[in-house]
Motif scaffolding. Structure first.
Motif, PDB file in Angstrom:
ATOM      1  N   ALA A   6       0.816  -1.216   0.000  1.00 40.41           N
ATOM      2  CA  ALA A   6       0.000   0.000   0.000  1.00 40.41           C
ATOM      3  C   ALA A   6       0.848   1.264   0.000  1.00 40.41           C
ATOM      4  O   ALA A   6       0.308   2.363  -0.145  1.00 40.41           O
ATOM      5  CB  ALA A   6      -0.931  -0.002   1.211  1.00 40.41           C
ATOM      6  N   ASN A  30      -1.725   5.674   7.637  1.00 41.25           N
ATOM      7  CA  ASN A  30      -2.632   4.531   7.528  1.00 41.25           C
ATOM      8  C   ASN A  30      -3.980   5.011   7.003  1.00 41.25           C
ATOM      9  O   ASN A  30      -4.430   6.107   7.341  1.00 41.25           O
ATOM     10  CB  ASN A  30      -2.814   3.859   8.894  1.00 41.25           C
ATOM     11  CG  ASN A  30      -3.564   2.551   8.782  1.00 41.25           C
ATOM     12  OD1 ASN A  30      -3.231   1.701   7.964  1.00 41.25           O
ATOM     13  ND2 ASN A  30      -4.595   2.391   9.594  1.00 41.25           N
ATOM     14  N   ILE A  31      -4.607   4.180   6.195  1.00 36.71           N
ATOM     15  CA  ILE A  31      -5.932   4.475   5.648  1.00 36.71           C
ATOM     16  C   ILE A  31      -6.796   3.247   5.874  1.00 36.71           C
ATOM     17  O   ILE A  31      -6.378   2.130   5.575  1.00 36.71           O
ATOM     18  CB  ILE A  31      -5.864   4.777   4.133  1.00 36.71           C
ATOM     19  CG1 ILE A  31      -4.902   5.935   3.851  1.00 36.71           C
ATOM     20  CG2 ILE A  31      -7.250   5.065   3.577  1.00 36.71           C
ATOM     21  CD1 ILE A  31      -4.524   6.074   2.386  1.00 36.71           C
ATOM     22  N   SER A  32      -7.996   3.463   6.394  1.00 34.68           N
ATOM     23  CA  SER A  32      -8.908   2.328   6.570  1.00 34.68           C
ATOM     24  C   SER A  32     -10.340   2.801   6.372  1.00 34.68           C
ATOM     25  O   SER A  32     -10.641   3.979   6.500  1.00 34.68           O
ATOM     26  CB  SER A  32      -8.740   1.695   7.963  1.00 34.68           C
ATOM     27  OG  SER A  32      -9.029   2.640   8.971  1.00 34.68           O
ATOM     28  N   GLY A  33     -11.212   1.863   6.048  1.00 35.49           N
ATOM     29  CA  GLY A  33     -12.619   2.215   5.941  1.00 35.49           C
ATOM     30  C   GLY A  33     -13.257   1.855   4.626  1.00 35.49           C
ATOM     31  O   GLY A  33     -12.891   0.869   4.005  1.00 35.49           O
ATOM     32  N   ASP A  35     -16.189   1.082   4.799  1.00 34.22           N
ATOM     33  CA  ASP A  35     -16.770  -0.115   5.398  1.00 34.22           C
ATOM     34  C   ASP A  35     -18.283  -0.147   5.179  1.00 34.22           C
ATOM     35  O   ASP A  35     -19.057  -0.052   6.110  1.00 34.22           O
ATOM     36  CB  ASP A  35     -16.419  -0.182   6.884  1.00 34.22           C
ATOM     37  CG  ASP A  35     -16.699   1.122   7.623  1.00 34.22           C
ATOM     38  OD1 ASP A  35     -16.860   2.175   6.976  1.00 34.22           O
ATOM     39  OD2 ASP A  35     -16.755   1.084   8.859  1.00 34.22           O
ATOM     40  N   VAL A  65     -14.270   6.640   6.416  1.00 36.11           N
ATOM     41  CA  VAL A  65     -12.880   6.391   6.073  1.00 36.11           C
ATOM     42  C   VAL A  65     -12.034   7.089   7.129  1.00 36.11           C
ATOM     43  O   VAL A  65     -12.324   8.227   7.500  1.00 36.11           O
ATOM     44  CB  VAL A  65     -12.525   6.929   4.671  1.00 36.11           C
ATOM     45  CG1 VAL A  65     -11.063   6.708   4.349  1.00 36.11           C
ATOM     46  CG2 VAL A  65     -13.404   6.292   3.610  1.00 36.11           C
ATOM     47  N   GLN A  66     -11.021   6.392   7.630  1.00 38.87           N
ATOM     48  CA  GLN A  66     -10.122   6.982   8.615  1.00 38.87           C
ATOM     49  C   GLN A  66      -8.721   7.108   8.049  1.00 38.87           C
ATOM     50  O   GLN A  66      -8.238   6.211   7.345  1.00 38.87           O
ATOM     51  CB  GLN A  66     -10.067   6.150   9.893  1.00 38.87           C
ATOM     52  CG  GLN A  66     -11.325   6.280  10.724  1.00 38.87           C
ATOM     53  CD  GLN A  66     -11.147   5.654  12.094  1.00 38.87           C
ATOM     54  OE1 GLN A  66     -10.429   4.678  12.255  1.00 38.87           O
ATOM     55  NE2 GLN A  66     -11.830   6.224  13.077  1.00 38.87           N
ATOM     56  N   PHE A  67      -8.101   8.250   8.359  1.00 38.07           N
ATOM     57  CA  PHE A  67      -6.728   8.522   7.962  1.00 38.07           C
ATOM     58  C   PHE A  67      -5.926   8.801   9.227  1.00 38.07           C
ATOM     59  O   PHE A  67      -6.233   9.748   9.946  1.00 38.07           O
ATOM     60  CB  PHE A  67      -6.635   9.750   7.053  1.00 38.07           C
ATOM     61  CG  PHE A  67      -7.576   9.728   5.884  1.00 38.07           C
ATOM     62  CD1 PHE A  67      -7.428   8.809   4.865  1.00 38.07           C
ATOM     63  CD2 PHE A  67      -8.617  10.632   5.803  1.00 38.07           C
ATOM     64  CE1 PHE A  67      -8.293   8.794   3.785  1.00 38.07           C
ATOM     65  CE2 PHE A  67      -9.483  10.629   4.729  1.00 38.07           C
ATOM     66  CZ  PHE A  67      -9.322   9.707   3.720  1.00 38.07           C
ATOM     67  N   ASP A  68      -4.930   7.983   9.506  1.00 43.07           N
ATOM     68  CA  ASP A  68      -3.983   8.285  10.572  1.00 43.07           C
ATOM     69  C   ASP A  68      -2.870   9.095   9.935  1.00 43.07           C
ATOM     70  O   ASP A  68      -2.429   8.787   8.822  1.00 43.07           O
ATOM     71  CB  ASP A  68      -3.398   7.008  11.177  1.00 43.07           C
ATOM     72  CG  ASP A  68      -4.454   6.162  11.883  1.00 43.07           C
ATOM     73  OD1 ASP A  68      -5.421   6.736  12.408  1.00 43.07           O
ATOM     74  OD2 ASP A  68      -4.299   4.925  11.898  1.00 43.07           O
ATOM     75  N   THR A 131      -6.089  11.211  14.034  1.00 45.85           N
ATOM     76  CA  THR A 131      -6.894  10.241  13.298  1.00 45.85           C
ATOM     77  C   THR A 131      -8.100  10.987  12.753  1.00 45.85           C
ATOM     78  O   THR A 131      -8.969  11.411  13.517  1.00 45.85           O
ATOM     79  CB  THR A 131      -7.335   9.075  14.198  1.00 45.85           C
ATOM     80  OG1 THR A 131      -6.177   8.408  14.700  1.00 45.85           O
ATOM     81  CG2 THR A 131      -8.197   8.085  13.423  1.00 45.85           C
ATOM     82  N   THR A 133     -11.501  11.155  10.752  1.00 45.84           N
ATOM     83  CA  THR A 133     -12.613  10.314  10.317  1.00 45.84           C
ATOM     84  C   THR A 133     -13.487  11.111   9.363  1.00 45.84           C
ATOM     85  O   THR A 133     -13.980  12.184   9.707  1.00 45.84           O
ATOM     86  CB  THR A 133     -13.453   9.836  11.510  1.00 45.84           C
ATOM     87  OG1 THR A 133     -12.615   9.081  12.398  1.00 45.84           O
ATOM     88  CG2 THR A 133     -14.622   8.968  11.052  1.00 45.84           C
TER      89      THR A 133
END
Length: 146
Positions: A6, A30-33, A35, A65-68, A131, A133
């Motif tokens: 990634a 970091n990127i997540s979501g 969902d 979507v979350q971005f750290d 973080t 959101t």
């Protein structure tokens, strides 16, 4: 098939007045979501057989979507002034977002969203971080390169 790294993901977002993605969020770790969740409707009736409930799908919620990130108040995209994520959070503005995947061909996903929260983490013995959101509104659009 082996996994794909990634490293090199790019997060872009629009400004308060823009309708296209124009700023690149810096220092993302970091990127997540995305969902997504599909609501369900219970359509069980007296005619249902075998004492099993029956369901149909309903609305899709694209989620969050979350971005750290390594927070840096010197970065324009981190600030609470026009053009920064803290500004977007404070103003409650919905803007376009784009996640660009690394590699060739180019793939991306775009969506509309607003910054729901962006808490800071400022430990005395570690890096400044946040973080972010983003609440997605509507659908996400995937674009695949050829």
């Amino acid at each position: 098939m082996p996994g794909v790294a990634a490293l090199g993901m790019v997060v872009q977002f629009g400004t308060a007045t823009g309708t296209t993605t124009s700023a690149t969020l810096t220092n993302v770790t970091n990127i997540s979501g995305l969902d997504s969740d599909v609501s369900e409707i219970d359509v069980t009736s007296h005619d249902s057989s075998g004492k099993y409930r029956e369901f149909v799908s309903s609305f899709v919620d694209a989620g969050e979507v979350q971005f750290d990130l390594n927070f840096n108040p010197n970065e324009v995209t981190h600030r609470a002034t026009s053009g920064g994520i803290l500004y977007l959070r404070d103003q409650g503005i919905t803007v376009p977002w784009k996640l660009k995947f690394p590699g060739t061909p180019a793939h991306s996903v775009t969506f509309q969203g607003f910054v729901k929260s962006a808490p800071l983490d400022l430990p005395y013995d570690d890096k400044q971080s946040a973080t972010v959101t983003v609440r997605v509104t509507g659908s996400a659009t995937w674009q695949y390169g050829t």
